[in-house]
Design a protein around this motif. Structure first.
Motif, PDB file in Angstrom:
ATOM      1  N   UNK A   1      40.413  45.751  40.351  1.00 54.33           N
ATOM      2  CA  UNK A   1      41.319  44.484  39.832  1.00 54.33           C
ATOM      3  C   UNK A   1      41.132  44.929  37.914  1.00 54.33           C
ATOM      4  N   UNK A   2      41.794  44.322  37.390  1.00 54.12           N
ATOM      5  CA  UNK A   2      42.003  44.544  35.809  1.00 54.12           C
ATOM      6  C   UNK A   2      41.807  42.858  35.752  1.00 54.12           C
ATOM      7  N   UNK A   3      41.430  42.738  34.798  1.00 51.37           N
ATOM      8  CA  UNK A   3      40.509  42.078  33.874  1.00 51.37           C
ATOM      9  C   UNK A   3      41.577  41.078  32.824  1.00 51.37           C
ATOM     10  N   UNK A   4      42.213  40.711  32.934  1.00 53.63           N
ATOM     11  CA  UNK A   4      42.647  40.251  31.086  1.00 53.63           C
ATOM     12  C   UNK A   4      42.734  38.931  31.025  1.00 53.63           C
ATOM     13  N   UNK A   5      41.631  38.822  29.247  1.00 51.83           N
ATOM     14  CA  UNK A   5      41.816  37.835  28.273  1.00 51.83           C
ATOM     15  C   UNK A   5      42.559  37.386  27.584  1.00 51.83           C
ATOM     16  N   UNK A   6      43.931  36.327  27.257  1.00 53.86           N
ATOM     17  CA  UNK A   6      44.499  36.338  26.439  1.00 53.86           C
ATOM     18  C   UNK A   6      45.180  34.742  26.047  1.00 53.86           C
ATOM     19  N   UNK A   7      45.195  33.933  25.138  1.00 51.54           N
ATOM     20  CA  UNK A   7      45.956  32.583  24.975  1.00 51.54           C
ATOM     21  C   UNK A   7      47.166  32.216  25.911  1.00 51.54           C
ATOM     22  N   UNK A   8      46.926  31.162  26.110  1.00 48.39           N
ATOM     23  CA  UNK A   8      47.907  31.126  27.477  1.00 48.39           C
ATOM     24  C   UNK A   8      49.418  31.016  26.685  1.00 48.39           C
ATOM     25  N   UNK A   9      49.814  31.188  25.490  1.00 49.86           N
ATOM     26  CA  UNK A   9      50.761  31.066  25.505  1.00 49.86           C
ATOM     27  C   UNK A   9      51.328  32.410  25.839  1.00 49.86           C
ATOM     28  N   UNK A  10      50.355  33.376  25.201  1.00 47.77           N
ATOM     29  CA  UNK A  10      51.317  34.951  25.688  1.00 47.77           C
ATOM     30  C   UNK A  10      50.661  34.850  26.811  1.00 47.77           C
TER      31      UNK A  10
ATOM     32  N   UNK B   1      53.414  38.421  28.532  1.00 51.40           N
ATOM     33  CA  UNK B   1      52.287  39.440  29.769  1.00 51.40           C
ATOM     34  C   UNK B   1      52.919  39.025  30.925  1.00 51.40           C
ATOM     35  N   UNK B   2      52.597  37.821  31.702  1.00 47.93           N
ATOM     36  CA  UNK B   2      52.745  37.681  32.939  1.00 47.93           C
ATOM     37  C   UNK B   2      54.629  37.748  33.102  1.00 47.93           C
ATOM     38  N   UNK B   3      55.584  37.914  32.288  1.00 49.04           N
ATOM     39  CA  UNK B   3      56.303  38.219  33.024  1.00 49.04           C
ATOM     40  C   UNK B   3      56.797  40.002  33.129  1.00 49.04           C
ATOM     41  N   UNK B   4      56.323  40.541  32.508  1.00 52.36           N
ATOM     42  CA  UNK B   4      56.039  42.401  32.861  1.00 52.36           C
ATOM     43  C   UNK B   4      55.091  41.947  33.875  1.00 52.36           C
ATOM     44  N   UNK B   5      54.482  41.362  34.533  1.00 51.96           N
ATOM     45  CA  UNK B   5      53.160  42.434  35.312  1.00 51.96           C
ATOM     46  C   UNK B   5      53.789  42.883  36.491  1.00 51.96           C
ATOM     47  N   UNK B   6      55.081  42.482  36.404  1.00 51.32           N
ATOM     48  CA  UNK B   6      55.693  42.806  38.461  1.00 51.32           C
ATOM     49  C   UNK B   6      55.468  44.079  38.508  1.00 51.32           C
ATOM     50  N   UNK B   7      56.763  44.178  37.109  1.00 47.02           N
ATOM     51  CA  UNK B   7      56.893  46.270  36.756  1.00 47.02           C
ATOM     52  C   UNK B   7      55.385  46.998  36.763  1.00 47.02           C
TER      53      UNK B   7
END
Length: 298
Positions: free
Chosen positions: A93-102, A107-113
């Motif tokens: 598990x990798x835990x990432x914290x970022x702003x909601x907008x980012x 981030x999320x659109x790229x995570x699938x790859x």
């Protein structure tokens, strides 16, 4: 059965394989001094020398060569057994914290790859605008907007493109080109960085626009969604709306982008990259940031 200190065995095996304390330290992500200390500890335990210290490096003694063979075989057996157990019992598990907008826009659109490339890993994304304590809260990486100076932490620029005003083509009908003159106080859409519109107006010599006017959103993704819905102009980094621009859900105003000293930075503790799984995620997200900047410059 009498067993030696296993960490010392691991350090010895790496040193013997590389015939170098420095290269073993690089592989193990520790200092050369730590490697030397563990090798001496093992030699003391065994009561014999494993290396001959020569002017141009290390050479295994006869005892060292015999012991290296046994250690390499033993560590390989342990490694294979560990891999089989870990892969069947738990995921990394990798835990990432970022702003909601980012999180939503970048981030999320790229995570699938990433997850397709690494099916044995999970990424947990926590979205917040507050500063998090990475160690106390168990966060491996944070993405933060600022100048990148965070005491005791590593920081790398992830997204640093300039700010551009964007709006829906529906707002311009029947025209298809957005102009600076189209921007009015009532049409301003603000995100959490509310002062950006004032800086943009000053840079472009725009007078008569009340930069405090318009609608204020808590997160940049809400401002972008409002712009897509035709509610006004949002001032954003192009990297965060690249998909919307390519789909013609948004168009950018024909003007010079606003340069800013602020950027989105990847922030993490220096020891985080000791973990191979975290190194894989770090390499991936940094490459994504570089690829995004390259595509915007074409």
């Amino acid at each position: 059965m009498r067993l030696p200190p296993l960490i010392a065995v691991r350090f010895f095996e790496a040193t013997a394989r590389h015939a170098s304390v420095r290269r073993a330290a690089e592989e193990l992500h520790v200092t050369p001094g730590a490697v030397s200390q563990q090798v001496r500890k093992l030699e003391d335990f065994l009561g014999c020398a494993l290396f001959e210290r020569q002017p141009r490096g290390l050479a295994l003694t006869a005892a060292g060569r015999e012991y290296q063979t046994a250690c390499a075989e033993g560590l390989a057996v342990i490694g294979h057994a560990t891999t089989r157990l870990v892969s069947t019992r738990r995921r990394q598990v990798v835990v990432v914290s970022c702003t909601p907008g980012f999180a939503v826009q970048w981030l999320v659109p790229r995570l699938h790859g990433f997850l397709q490339q690494h099916p044995d890993m999970d990424v947990h994304v926590g979205s917040t605008n507050r500063a998090v304590d990475l160690a106390a809260e168990g966060v491996h990486f944070a993405v933060r907007h600022g100048q990148g100076r965070y005491a005791g932490l590593q920081s790398e620029v992830l997204v640093a493109d300039d700010l551009v005003p964007v709006c829906s083509p529906r707002l311009l009908a029947p025209r298809r080109t957005a102009r600076v003159a189209d921007i009015t106080s009532a049409r301003l859409l603000h995100d959490e960085h509310r002062g950006d519109w004032r800086l943009w107006c000053e840079a472009h010599g725009v007078a008569g626009v009340d930069c405090e006017g318009g609608v204020v959103f808590a997160h940049s993704n809400a401002a972008i969604e409002a712009a897509v819905a035709g509610r006004g102009f949002a001032l954003v980094r192009r990297a965060l709306v690249q998909q919307e621009l390519e789909a013609r859900e948004l168009v950018s105003v024909h003007c010079k982008p606003l340069a800013t000293p602020l950027a989105y930075h990847l922030v993490y503790r220096p020891e985080a990259l000791i973990d191979p799984a975290l190194r894989r995620f770090h390499a991936w997200i940094v490459a994504q940031g570089s690829a995004g900047q390259s595509s915007l410059s074409i």
